[in-house]
Design a protein around this motif. Sequence first.
Motif, PDB file in Angstrom:
ATOM      1  N   ILE A 232     112.237  56.219 -18.666  1.00 49.92           N
ATOM      2  CA  ILE A 232     113.594  56.835 -18.373  1.00 49.92           C
ATOM      3  C   ILE A 232     114.061  57.067 -19.708  1.00 49.92           C
ATOM      4  O   ILE A 232     114.650  58.421 -20.003  1.00 49.92           O
ATOM      5  CB  ILE A 232     114.384  56.011 -17.319  1.00 49.92           C
ATOM      6  N   PHE A 233     114.150  56.198 -20.750  1.00 52.33           N
ATOM      7  CA  PHE A 233     114.730  56.406 -22.016  1.00 52.33           C
ATOM      8  C   PHE A 233     114.167  57.304 -22.795  1.00 52.33           C
ATOM      9  O   PHE A 233     114.729  58.361 -23.311  1.00 52.33           O
ATOM     10  CB  PHE A 233     114.505  55.010 -22.848  1.00 52.33           C
ATOM     11  N   LEU A 234     112.917  57.338 -22.689  1.00 54.60           N
ATOM     12  CA  LEU A 234     111.915  58.362 -23.218  1.00 54.60           C
ATOM     13  C   LEU A 234     112.270  59.798 -22.937  1.00 54.60           C
ATOM     14  O   LEU A 234     112.446  60.779 -23.443  1.00 54.60           O
ATOM     15  CB  LEU A 234     110.578  58.005 -23.249  1.00 54.60           C
ATOM     16  N   SER A 235     112.388  59.900 -21.455  1.00 54.81           N
ATOM     17  CA  SER A 235     112.687  61.102 -21.018  1.00 54.81           C
ATOM     18  C   SER A 235     114.227  61.729 -21.301  1.00 54.81           C
ATOM     19  O   SER A 235     114.279  62.996 -21.601  1.00 54.81           O
ATOM     20  CB  SER A 235     112.615  61.062 -19.211  1.00 54.81           C
ATOM     21  N   ARG A 236     115.038  60.831 -21.472  1.00 52.97           N
ATOM     22  CA  ARG A 236     116.414  61.034 -21.696  1.00 52.97           C
ATOM     23  C   ARG A 236     116.414  61.620 -23.162  1.00 52.97           C
ATOM     24  O   ARG A 236     117.362  62.672 -23.392  1.00 52.97           O
ATOM     25  CB  ARG A 236     117.434  59.876 -21.600  1.00 52.97           C
ATOM     26  N   ILE A 237     115.650  61.170 -24.038  1.00 54.30           N
ATOM     27  CA  ILE A 237     115.581  61.593 -25.523  1.00 54.30           C
ATOM     28  C   ILE A 237     114.659  62.960 -25.344  1.00 54.30           C
ATOM     29  O   ILE A 237     115.252  63.688 -26.185  1.00 54.30           O
ATOM     30  CB  ILE A 237     114.617  60.502 -26.136  1.00 54.30           C
ATOM     31  N   GLU A 238     113.827  63.134 -24.618  1.00 57.12           N
ATOM     32  CA  GLU A 238     113.282  64.486 -24.748  1.00 57.12           C
ATOM     33  C   GLU A 238     114.175  65.622 -23.939  1.00 57.12           C
ATOM     34  O   GLU A 238     114.182  66.639 -24.499  1.00 57.12           O
ATOM     35  CB  GLU A 238     111.953  64.362 -23.714  1.00 57.12           C
ATOM     36  N   LYS A 239     114.932  64.988 -23.303  1.00 55.88           N
ATOM     37  CA  LYS A 239     116.081  66.124 -22.877  1.00 55.88           C
ATOM     38  C   LYS A 239     117.222  66.279 -23.546  1.00 55.88           C
ATOM     39  O   LYS A 239     118.186  66.790 -23.067  1.00 55.88           O
ATOM     40  CB  LYS A 239     116.202  65.738 -21.237  1.00 55.88           C
ATOM     41  N   SER A 240     117.196  65.583 -24.690  1.00 56.52           N
ATOM     42  CA  SER A 240     118.671  65.626 -25.572  1.00 56.52           C
ATOM     43  C   SER A 240     119.773  64.891 -24.749  1.00 56.52           C
ATOM     44  O   SER A 240     121.040  65.265 -25.084  1.00 56.52           O
ATOM     45  CB  SER A 240     118.792  66.912 -26.040  1.00 56.52           C
ATOM     46  N   MET A 241     119.457  63.685 -24.325  1.00 54.87           N
ATOM     47  CA  MET A 241     120.498  63.047 -23.559  1.00 54.87           C
ATOM     48  C   MET A 241     120.532  61.633 -24.227  1.00 54.87           C
ATOM     49  O   MET A 241     119.516  61.319 -24.674  1.00 54.87           O
ATOM     50  CB  MET A 241     120.175  62.718 -21.909  1.00 54.87           C
ATOM     51  N   ARG A 242     121.733  61.149 -24.299  1.00 55.85           N
ATOM     52  CA  ARG A 242     121.983  59.755 -24.693  1.00 55.85           C
ATOM     53  C   ARG A 242     121.502  58.653 -24.009  1.00 55.85           C
ATOM     54  O   ARG A 242     121.423  58.915 -22.730  1.00 55.85           O
ATOM     55  CB  ARG A 242     123.329  59.737 -25.349  1.00 55.85           C
ATOM     56  N   LEU A 243     120.938  57.610 -24.715  1.00 57.47           N
ATOM     57  CA  LEU A 243     120.101  56.756 -23.891  1.00 57.47           C
ATOM     58  C   LEU A 243     121.420  55.961 -22.880  1.00 57.47           C
ATOM     59  O   LEU A 243     120.829  55.469 -21.771  1.00 57.47           O
ATOM     60  CB  LEU A 243     119.768  55.635 -24.856  1.00 57.47           C
ATOM     61  N   GLN A 244     122.637  55.886 -23.346  1.00 57.13           N
ATOM     62  CA  GLN A 244     123.626  55.196 -22.652  1.00 57.13           C
ATOM     63  C   GLN A 244     123.256  53.857 -22.245  1.00 57.13           C
ATOM     64  O   GLN A 244     123.193  53.377 -20.956  1.00 57.13           O
ATOM     65  CB  GLN A 244     124.053  56.162 -21.424  1.00 57.13           C
ATOM     66  N   SER A 245     122.598  53.014 -23.089  1.00 55.15           N
ATOM     67  CA  SER A 245     122.096  51.815 -22.775  1.00 55.15           C
ATOM     68  C   SER A 245     123.166  50.463 -23.027  1.00 55.15           C
ATOM     69  O   SER A 245     123.661  50.597 -23.962  1.00 55.15           O
ATOM     70  CB  SER A 245     120.985  51.036 -23.604  1.00 55.15           C
ATOM     71  N   CYS A 246     123.528  49.837 -21.912  1.00 58.51           N
ATOM     72  CA  CYS A 246     124.590  48.768 -21.888  1.00 58.51           C
ATOM     73  C   CYS A 246     124.021  47.708 -22.711  1.00 58.51           C
ATOM     74  O   CYS A 246     124.958  47.181 -23.693  1.00 58.51           O
ATOM     75  CB  CYS A 246     125.008  48.299 -20.635  1.00 58.51           C
ATOM     76  N   ALA A 247     122.964  47.400 -22.985  1.00 54.50           N
ATOM     77  CA  ALA A 247     122.327  46.266 -24.135  1.00 54.50           C
ATOM     78  C   ALA A 247     122.673  46.877 -25.114  1.00 54.50           C
ATOM     79  O   ALA A 247     123.155  45.705 -26.226  1.00 54.50           O
ATOM     80  CB  ALA A 247     121.037  46.234 -23.569  1.00 54.50           C
ATOM     81  N   THR A 248     122.736  48.011 -25.644  1.00 56.46           N
ATOM     82  CA  THR A 248     122.964  48.304 -27.017  1.00 56.46           C
ATOM     83  C   THR A 248     124.425  48.049 -27.157  1.00 56.46           C
ATOM     84  O   THR A 248     124.886  47.894 -28.573  1.00 56.46           O
ATOM     85  CB  THR A 248     122.591  49.893 -27.580  1.00 56.46           C
ATOM     86  N   VAL A 249     125.269  48.323 -26.431  1.00 52.87           N
ATOM     87  CA  VAL A 249     126.719  48.044 -26.651  1.00 52.87           C
ATOM     88  C   VAL A 249     126.945  46.780 -26.735  1.00 52.87           C
ATOM     89  O   VAL A 249     127.754  46.406 -27.678  1.00 52.87           O
ATOM     90  CB  VAL A 249     127.601  48.753 -25.233  1.00 52.87           C
ATOM     91  N   ILE A 250     126.497  45.764 -25.717  1.00 44.78           N
ATOM     92  CA  ILE A 250     126.607  44.340 -25.950  1.00 44.78           C
ATOM     93  C   ILE A 250     126.343  44.059 -27.405  1.00 44.78           C
ATOM     94  O   ILE A 250     126.992  43.082 -27.829  1.00 44.78           O
ATOM     95  CB  ILE A 250     125.856  43.659 -25.076  1.00 44.78           C
ATOM     96  N   TYR A 251     124.980  44.550 -27.851  1.00 42.67           N
ATOM     97  CA  TYR A 251     124.534  44.191 -29.298  1.00 42.67           C
ATOM     98  C   TYR A 251     125.639  44.472 -30.073  1.00 42.67           C
ATOM     99  O   TYR A 251     125.881  44.044 -31.268  1.00 42.67           O
ATOM    100  CB  TYR A 251     123.203  44.687 -29.463  1.00 42.67           C
ATOM    101  N   SER A 252     126.272  45.650 -30.094  1.00 43.34           N
ATOM    102  CA  SER A 252     127.225  46.262 -31.032  1.00 43.34           C
ATOM    103  C   SER A 252     128.485  45.399 -30.976  1.00 43.34           C
ATOM    104  O   SER A 252     128.868  45.084 -32.191  1.00 43.34           O
ATOM    105  CB  SER A 252     127.615  47.703 -30.593  1.00 43.34           C
ATOM    106  N   TRP A 253     128.854  44.797 -30.041  1.00 37.77           N
ATOM    107  CA  TRP A 253     130.022  43.909 -29.996  1.00 37.77           C
ATOM    108  C   TRP A 253     129.535  42.434 -30.661  1.00 37.77           C
ATOM    109  O   TRP A 253     130.475  41.909 -31.334  1.00 37.77           O
ATOM    110  CB  TRP A 253     130.506  43.652 -28.638  1.00 37.77           C
ATOM    111  N   GLU A 254     128.589  41.946 -30.432  1.00 39.52           N
ATOM    112  CA  GLU A 254     127.740  40.823 -31.057  1.00 39.52           C
ATOM    113  C   GLU A 254     127.804  40.652 -32.326  1.00 39.52           C
ATOM    114  O   GLU A 254     128.016  39.845 -33.096  1.00 39.52           O
ATOM    115  CB  GLU A 254     126.498  40.230 -30.146  1.00 39.52           C
TER     116      GLU A 254
END
Length: 335
Positions: A232-254
Amino acid sequence: MKRKNEELLLFIFTISVYCLLCFYLPYKYPELPGSLTEEIEFVIPSGVSAKAAAEIIKEAGVVDDSAALVREMVNSGLDRRIRPGRYRLRRSTPGCVVRQMEQARPESERVTLIPGSRYKRLTSLFEKEGLSAADFEKALADDNNFYHKARGWLPARTEDRMIFLLPETYFLPPGAGADEFVKGASRLWYERVGAAIAPETPPDEVVRRGVLASVVEGEARVAEERPLLAGIFLSRIEKSMRLQSCATVIYSWEEKNIKKKSLTYRDLEIDSPYNTYLNDGLPPGPICVPSESSWKSALAPEKSDYLFFFANGEGRHIFSESYDEHIAKQRKMGL
């Protein structure tokens, strides 16, 4: 003349017995009293194959033929249960060395690398040994600590190299530092993951897959979903969609020393290069240490028509092909 012959025979017999007791028997039968032979010390790292262990033992001078030692290990079943640690064995034949190893109690200290560990957690693994974060960073920065076949893939930034360490429990020799840990974890990563990567794969692509694996690790709680999430993540990249991964947001806050167990819409607006709600593509580096399962999912993602997903609150995800379907399923669950 007769007396001289008797003395010569006695001399030859004495020399023969001496050689038998001091040289042949200790070599052939190491179970004899230890005072007859000298113990040789060597270290077997965690996760090594029987072949690699045999080479280490040969280089230490315990045996002459590593191939014969491997055969003896296979015949006895030792090849499937080699214990890591510091050994002290006597030089002997391959069969007797195997018997010594089966009876030995190698010295070791236990260090566990947990899947999903942040870089900051890695630096604390050896604090009990009096080592600092700088010691661990120095070990990661040294290319020679990584398995030789993986060195061409290493990224320049030290902390990003954590993707080439495989989460596992490692048994290190007493007093071993971060260098020994990185060597063992890197070797095991290559044996279980890296060996499947084509040698001609560009380093940037290998690191990219490692970063993807870290995002999958942050999102998935069950192994069977990981290949699907990677796809799914690779498909979103191919379609120029952002990943919108909550895991990356949690990491950003940490990264700002703020832990978030759940996220609000406002939390998604955090200004960070790792926030994939605001930035295109993969984050600039890994967010954690990926497990073997996440790595393999990133290398062989599952293709599907899904583009959206959300957590169901029970450790799994609900998948959708369109945004409208995604919103409808969320509303149905009262989210």
